[in-house]
Scaffold this active site. Structure first.
Site, PDB file in Angstrom:
ATOM      1  CE1 TYR A  38      -3.997  -2.076   5.046  1.00 48.18           C
ATOM      2  CE2 TYR A  38      -3.346   0.167   4.487  1.00 48.18           C
ATOM      3  CZ  TYR A  38      -3.784  -1.090   4.097  1.00 48.18           C
ATOM      4  OH  TYR A  38      -3.985  -1.360   2.759  1.00 48.18           O
ATOM      5  CB  SER A  71      -0.891   0.026   1.239  1.00 52.04           C
ATOM      6  OG  SER A  71      -1.513   1.301   1.368  1.00 52.04           O
TER       7      SER A  71
END
Ligand SMILES: NC(=O)c1ccc[n+]([C@@H]2O[C@H](COP(=O)([O-])OP(=O)(O)OC[C@H]3O[C@@H](n4cnc5c(N)ncnc54)[C@H](OP(=O)(O)O)[C@@H]3O)[C@@H](O)[C@H]2O)c1
Length: 236
Positions: free
Chosen positions: A145, A131
């Site tokens: 995350y 990501s």
């Protein structure tokens, strides 16, 4: 591939099957969605196999690779896509959610890589879906995350050194906001994300899948250890 029943992963199954790959993919709970992904790939003339395997459990991932070998005889391309995101400040997040992110997003990718490498020959490809949050976390509540995706970027760099002698490449695709169930383009957080991007829209699963397809192909043989952004200028 892990996590092929919805979102980016479903797009990757469709694209790699259309490219001519025999695609085995896992899902955790979306049985009907997974079957629909298989049906669509088969209707388009491809081959796909859905395997229920929860990335929370090491044995499920080990079994998924074994089932893939049984059906297709080897692994030429591994795509680590399954991931979860729980958002909240470091003190607000429950430890169970933190553990799930670390296990599904990082540990299970390590397991899938270890299991697949035993069956992967020269020219193999490992593509991790990371990501852009590994490089930029503009909003509070994303630290764990982002940590998991940073770990994937580091793992990718380190493994490039180990796998190059076997002519296997490993890369880390870093999407920015991409329209999926996890991050709908019309969701409550979309406006904030668009506010920090150069682009005025979210990406699509098909766009990420096209990048996976390129990295999986022979023309990408000289790309390894890289973290490659497909983020609409989120990190620009
Ligand atoms: N969408 C974005 O904006 C965005 C941005 C940057 C990076 N990413 C990354 O792109 C990847 C795909 O995201 P997405 O937006 O497509 O997510 P999604 O819509 O939530 O889909 C997630 C997929 O992973 C599977 N999965 C989740 N937990 C699993 C588990 N424990 N075991 C096995 N499979 C599991 C899901 O299966 P079930 O259907 O069975 O739940 C589903 O197929 C992830 O790595 C994510 O971090 C997404």
């Amino acid at each position: 591939m892990t996590g092929g029943s919805r979102g980016v992963g479903a797009g990757v199954v469709a694209r790699l099957a259309a490219d001519g790959a025999q695609v085995a993919f896992t899902y955790a709970s979306s049985k009907e969605r997974a079957e629909a992904v298989v049906d669509a790939a088969v209707e388009a003339g491809g081959t796909a196999l859905a395997i229920r395997a929860d990335s929370l459990h090491e044995q499920d991932v080990v079994s998924a690779v074994a089932q893939t070998i049984d059906r297709f005889g080897g692994v030429d391309i591994l795509v680590n896509n399954a991931a979860v995101g729980s958002f909240g400040t470091i003190t607000d997040l429950a430890m169970a959610d933190i553990d799930a992110m670390l296990t599904i997003n990082v540990r299970s990718a390590v397991v899938a890589i270890r299991e697949s490498l035993a069956h992967m020959g020269s020219g193999g490809r490992i593509i991790n879906v990371g990501s852009i949050n590994a490089d930029r976390t503009p909003f509070p509540g994303q630290s764990v995350y982002a940590l998991t995706k940073g770990a994937i970027a580091s793992l990718t760099r380190g493994l490039a050194r180990e796998l190059a002698p076997r002519a296997i490449t490993i890369n880390n695709l870093q999407p920015g906001p991409t329209d999926t169930d996890a991050n709908p383009a019309d969701g409550p957080l979309a406006a904030g994300m668009l506010g920090v991007m150069a682009s005025d829209r979210f990406g699509t699963a098909a766009e990420v899948a096209a990048f996976v397809s390129y990295l999986a192909g022979p023309e990408a043989a000289f790309i390894t250890g890289a973290s490659l952004d497909i983020d609409g200028g989120f990190a620009a």
